[in-house]
Design a protein around this motif. Sequence first.
Motif, PDB file in Angstrom:
ATOM      1  N   LEU A 113      45.683  14.060 -49.111  1.00 37.32           N
ATOM      2  CA  LEU A 113      44.554  13.747 -48.247  1.00 37.32           C
ATOM      3  C   LEU A 113      44.595  14.489 -46.920  1.00 37.32           C
ATOM      4  O   LEU A 113      43.635  14.440 -46.149  1.00 37.32           O
ATOM      5  CB  LEU A 113      44.449  12.238 -48.027  1.00 37.32           C
ATOM      6  CG  LEU A 113      44.156  11.426 -49.294  1.00 37.32           C
ATOM      7  CD1 LEU A 113      43.856   9.975 -48.942  1.00 37.32           C
ATOM      8  CD2 LEU A 113      43.038  12.022 -50.118  1.00 37.32           C
ATOM      9  N   GLN A 114      45.689  15.198 -46.634  1.00 36.83           N
ATOM     10  CA  GLN A 114      45.785  16.052 -45.455  1.00 36.83           C
ATOM     11  C   GLN A 114      45.476  15.285 -44.167  1.00 36.83           C
ATOM     12  O   GLN A 114      44.840  15.795 -43.259  1.00 36.83           O
ATOM     13  CB  GLN A 114      44.847  17.250 -45.581  1.00 36.83           C
ATOM     14  CG  GLN A 114      45.110  18.128 -46.790  1.00 36.83           C
ATOM     15  CD  GLN A 114      44.094  19.242 -46.936  1.00 36.83           C
ATOM     16  OE1 GLN A 114      42.948  19.006 -47.301  1.00 36.83           O
ATOM     17  NE2 GLN A 114      44.523  20.460 -46.636  1.00 36.83           N
ATOM     18  N   LEU A 115      45.963  14.049 -44.078  1.00 36.56           N
ATOM     19  CA  LEU A 115      45.697  13.215 -42.907  1.00 36.56           C
ATOM     20  C   LEU A 115      46.688  13.446 -41.779  1.00 36.56           C
ATOM     21  O   LEU A 115      46.441  13.022 -40.648  1.00 36.56           O
ATOM     22  CB  LEU A 115      45.701  11.729 -43.310  1.00 36.56           C
ATOM     23  CG  LEU A 115      44.631  11.328 -44.330  1.00 36.56           C
ATOM     24  CD1 LEU A 115      44.820   9.876 -44.765  1.00 36.56           C
ATOM     25  CD2 LEU A 115      43.237  11.551 -43.774  1.00 36.56           C
ATOM     26  N   VAL A 116      47.816  14.101 -42.098  1.00 35.66           N
ATOM     27  CA  VAL A 116      48.848  14.388 -41.106  1.00 35.66           C
ATOM     28  C   VAL A 116      49.343  15.816 -41.324  1.00 35.66           C
ATOM     29  O   VAL A 116      49.119  16.400 -42.383  1.00 35.66           O
ATOM     30  CB  VAL A 116      50.041  13.401 -41.216  1.00 35.66           C
ATOM     31  CG1 VAL A 116      49.588  11.967 -40.935  1.00 35.66           C
ATOM     32  CG2 VAL A 116      50.714  13.490 -42.566  1.00 35.66           C
ATOM     33  N   PRO A 117      50.053  16.382 -40.346  1.00 40.06           N
ATOM     34  CA  PRO A 117      50.643  17.706 -40.559  1.00 40.06           C
ATOM     35  C   PRO A 117      51.634  17.674 -41.733  1.00 40.06           C
ATOM     36  O   PRO A 117      52.149  16.606 -42.088  1.00 40.06           O
ATOM     37  CB  PRO A 117      51.372  17.991 -39.239  1.00 40.06           C
ATOM     38  CG  PRO A 117      50.725  17.096 -38.238  1.00 40.06           C
ATOM     39  CD  PRO A 117      50.275  15.878 -38.990  1.00 40.06           C
ATOM     40  N   PRO A 118      51.932  18.838 -42.332  1.00 43.76           N
ATOM     41  CA  PRO A 118      52.815  18.885 -43.509  1.00 43.76           C
ATOM     42  C   PRO A 118      54.185  18.244 -43.303  1.00 43.76           C
ATOM     43  O   PRO A 118      54.784  17.775 -44.269  1.00 43.76           O
ATOM     44  CB  PRO A 118      52.952  20.385 -43.786  1.00 43.76           C
ATOM     45  CG  PRO A 118      51.722  20.991 -43.212  1.00 43.76           C
ATOM     46  CD  PRO A 118      51.379  20.155 -42.006  1.00 43.76           C
ATOM     47  N   ASP A 119      54.702  18.192 -42.080  1.00 41.46           N
ATOM     48  CA  ASP A 119      56.021  17.595 -41.855  1.00 41.46           C
ATOM     49  C   ASP A 119      55.941  16.104 -41.513  1.00 41.46           C
ATOM     50  O   ASP A 119      56.944  15.465 -41.224  1.00 41.46           O
ATOM     51  CB  ASP A 119      56.777  18.341 -40.758  1.00 41.46           C
ATOM     52  CG  ASP A 119      56.053  18.318 -39.423  1.00 41.46           C
ATOM     53  OD1 ASP A 119      54.854  17.957 -39.384  1.00 41.46           O
ATOM     54  OD2 ASP A 119      56.681  18.668 -38.411  1.00 41.46           O
TER      55      ASP A 119
END
Length: 192
Positions: free
Chosen positions: A74-80
């Motif tokens: 869902l790309q709600l936060v950065p990848p880390d």
Amino acid sequence: MTIQPVAPRHLLTVAEYLEIGEIELGYSELVEGRLLMSPSPAFDHNNAALELAVALRARLPEGLRVVTDLDVDLQLVPPDGPGTVRRPDLLVATEEARLRVRHEGGVLRASEVILVVEIVSPGSARTDHVLKRSEYADAGIPHYWMVDPAEPVSLLACHQAGEFGYADDGVVTGTFTATEPFPVEVDLRSLR
């Protein structure tokens, strides 16, 4: 021998979730870094998803694909950060997304998805109507449909409405007709 997953000691990123791999007897999702296990869907649930996929496939414009049961970041936060990966019962994504996943691996990204569909189960009604509705809207997925296979079969179609998240025109039974995200007409009785 079945290997049971061990609960991680920290919130998982999407990459860490993908390293776990498929888990037998049901499926998993990642919700704000936490692993969520769910039972496999029942017969009527799967039948509704299949019949809807067949109906949509016949109506899709070129460049779009319908598929069941795939993970979406869902790309709600950065990848880390502690990620959220949902597995909608059905989705429509771009052909470019399919080719990207084939060549790069990983999962679909919310930005590649046009429509997600959840088939409501007795134990998932609140999750589908409240949590996933909010998450999919926050992820920027343009359209979200909820199908309830109980008699009479119904569909609630949601669409992005700016800062307010999703808006909808109410529950439909009988025949569902839409012009967005593509022209389609579905006899909902065929989903039972």
